[in-house]
Scaffold this motif. Structure first.
Motif, PDB file in Angstrom:
ATOM      1  N   GLU A   1       0.886  -1.167   0.094  1.00  0.00           N
ATOM      2  CA  GLU A   1      -0.056  -0.002   0.110  1.00  0.00           C
ATOM      3  C   GLU A   1       0.826   1.194  -0.257  1.00  0.00           C
ATOM      4  O   GLU A   1       0.356   2.387   0.093  1.00  0.00           O
ATOM      5  N   TRP A   2       2.195   1.093  -0.172  1.00  0.00           N
ATOM      6  CA  TRP A   2       2.979   2.279  -0.132  1.00  0.00           C
ATOM      7  C   TRP A   2       2.514   3.401  -1.416  1.00  0.00           C
ATOM      8  O   TRP A   2       2.110   2.635  -2.475  1.00  0.00           O
ATOM      9  N   HIS A   3       2.722   4.440  -1.170  1.00  0.00           N
ATOM     10  CA  HIS A   3       2.313   5.429  -2.051  1.00  0.00           C
ATOM     11  C   HIS A   3       3.219   5.684  -3.303  1.00  0.00           C
ATOM     12  O   HIS A   3       2.818   6.474  -4.227  1.00  0.00           O
ATOM     13  N   PHE A   4       4.484   5.358  -3.113  1.00  0.00           N
ATOM     14  CA  PHE A   4       5.463   5.442  -4.140  1.00  0.00           C
ATOM     15  C   PHE A   4       6.551   4.514  -4.252  1.00  0.00           C
ATOM     16  O   PHE A   4       6.728   3.878  -2.854  1.00  0.00           O
ATOM     17  N   GLU A   5       7.089   4.291  -5.171  1.00  0.00           N
ATOM     18  CA  GLU A   5       7.935   3.178  -5.111  1.00  0.00           C
ATOM     19  C   GLU A   5       9.103   3.541  -6.191  1.00  0.00           C
ATOM     20  O   GLU A   5       8.880   4.248  -7.481  1.00  0.00           O
ATOM     21  N   GLY A   6      10.495   3.155  -6.083  1.00  0.00           N
ATOM     22  CA  GLY A   6      11.466   3.109  -6.803  1.00  0.00           C
ATOM     23  C   GLY A   6      11.260   2.233  -8.031  1.00  0.00           C
ATOM     24  O   GLY A   6      10.399   1.184  -7.984  1.00  0.00           O
ATOM     25  N   THR A   7      12.191   2.131  -8.890  1.00  0.00           N
ATOM     26  CA  THR A   7      11.997   1.151 -10.311  1.00  0.00           C
ATOM     27  C   THR A   7      11.938  -0.297  -9.873  1.00  0.00           C
ATOM     28  O   THR A   7      10.843  -0.874 -10.268  1.00  0.00           O
ATOM     29  N   LEU A   8      12.715  -0.598  -9.138  1.00  0.00           N
ATOM     30  CA  LEU A   8      12.932  -2.082  -8.950  1.00  0.00           C
ATOM     31  C   LEU A   8      12.041  -2.721  -7.684  1.00  0.00           C
ATOM     32  O   LEU A   8      11.572  -3.761  -7.510  1.00  0.00           O
TER      33      LEU A   8
END
Length: 273
Positions: A124-131
């Motif tokens: 449910e994280w609101h943002f993520e890095g590519t991998l």
């Protein structure tokens, strides 16, 4: 006729003196008779133009740290095998990690494992890095929650079967999970400090992600780190080679890099086995 001799200049003198010093330092560090060689997974560097600070293994304050020895990385059935399998096979990573587990078990050298788990709330994280995004999309290292072990046995988050006797022996320290790549989000540094560890022999998966991030994080926290270059591996895609990227950084940042055979021999020599 005017003389064509160059005038001696202080900056020229400094440049020549610096060049002579670096040349002498290189000869001292590597030996005059050895050919130049960049680091590879299997061979340490020789005369590659960089200093080699060195790493002295001691019985009182050196430990092995292994990142993510889990099925999703190391098993042909793991969700990332399609991109990491080639690097793992070429480096002999699975066998080399087992050699490190085994020498720790035989000598009593402290051993720490820093695993990677994602629980349902992590999705449910609101943002993520590519991998990060890729790992979440493919269900990598998934578990229901920190307190729920249902479906864990044999899953992608579980240890590779051949490592279980070394990890589940009551002596190996398994830290809380790191959530992205480095030890900033888990208790590895605390566990090492509480055991009086100042020096870390680092290996595990994946080379340019969790392994490299652990190297950087531990060094920034004041630990001395060497990396075992063939006891790790990285993703290789059509356009990118994660292992090659990490090898350069291992060489430029760690106190030392070496292969598994040399590392195991050095550990056994220190423990007189």
């Amino acid at each position: 006729m005017k003389s064509t001799r160059l005038k001696w200049h202080p900056l020229l003198a400094l440049l020549l003196a610096t060049t002579a010093f670096l040349h002498a330092a290189g000869e001292f560090a590597y030996g005059q008779d050895q050919a130049s060689r960049a680091a590879t997974a299997k061979l340490p560097p020789v005369n590659d133009g960089l200093p080699m600070p060195g790493f002295n293994i001691t019985t009182n304050d050196t430990a092995i740290v292994i990142t993510d020895p889990q099925n999703d990385f190391l098993s042909p059935n793991g969700v990332t095998w399609g991109v990491v399998g080639k690097s793992i096979t070429e480096n002999g990573t699975v066998e080399n990690l087992e050699a490190l587990f085994k020498v720790a078990d035989e000598t009593g050298m402290p051993l720490f494992v820093s695993p990677h788990y994602y629980f349902e709330h992590d999705h449910e994280w609101h943002f993520e890095g590519t991998l990060e995004k890729l790992m979440h999309n493919i269900g990598m290292f998934d578990r229901p929650s920190a307190l729920d072990m249902s479906g864990f046995e044999g899953s992608g988050a579980d240890w590779l079967e051949r490592y279980k006797s070394y990890i589940n022996n009551g002596k190996t320290v398994v830290t809380s999970p790191h959530k992205i790549y480095g030890p900033d989000s888990n208790d590895l540094a605390l566990q090492l400090r509480k055991k009086g560890i100042n020096k870390v022999i680092l290996a595990g998966m994946s080379s340019n992600l969790c392994t490299e991030s652990h190297m950087r994080g531990l060094i920034e926290a004041g630990f001395e780190v060497m990396v075992v270059t063939d006891a790790t591996a990285g993703a290789i895609t059509e356009h990118y080679n994660g292992y090659d990227a990490s090898l350069t950084n291992f060489r430029m940042i760690a106190s030392a890099i070496d292969n598994t055979d040399n590392t195991v021999k050095a550990i056994k020599a220190v423990y007189a086995q």
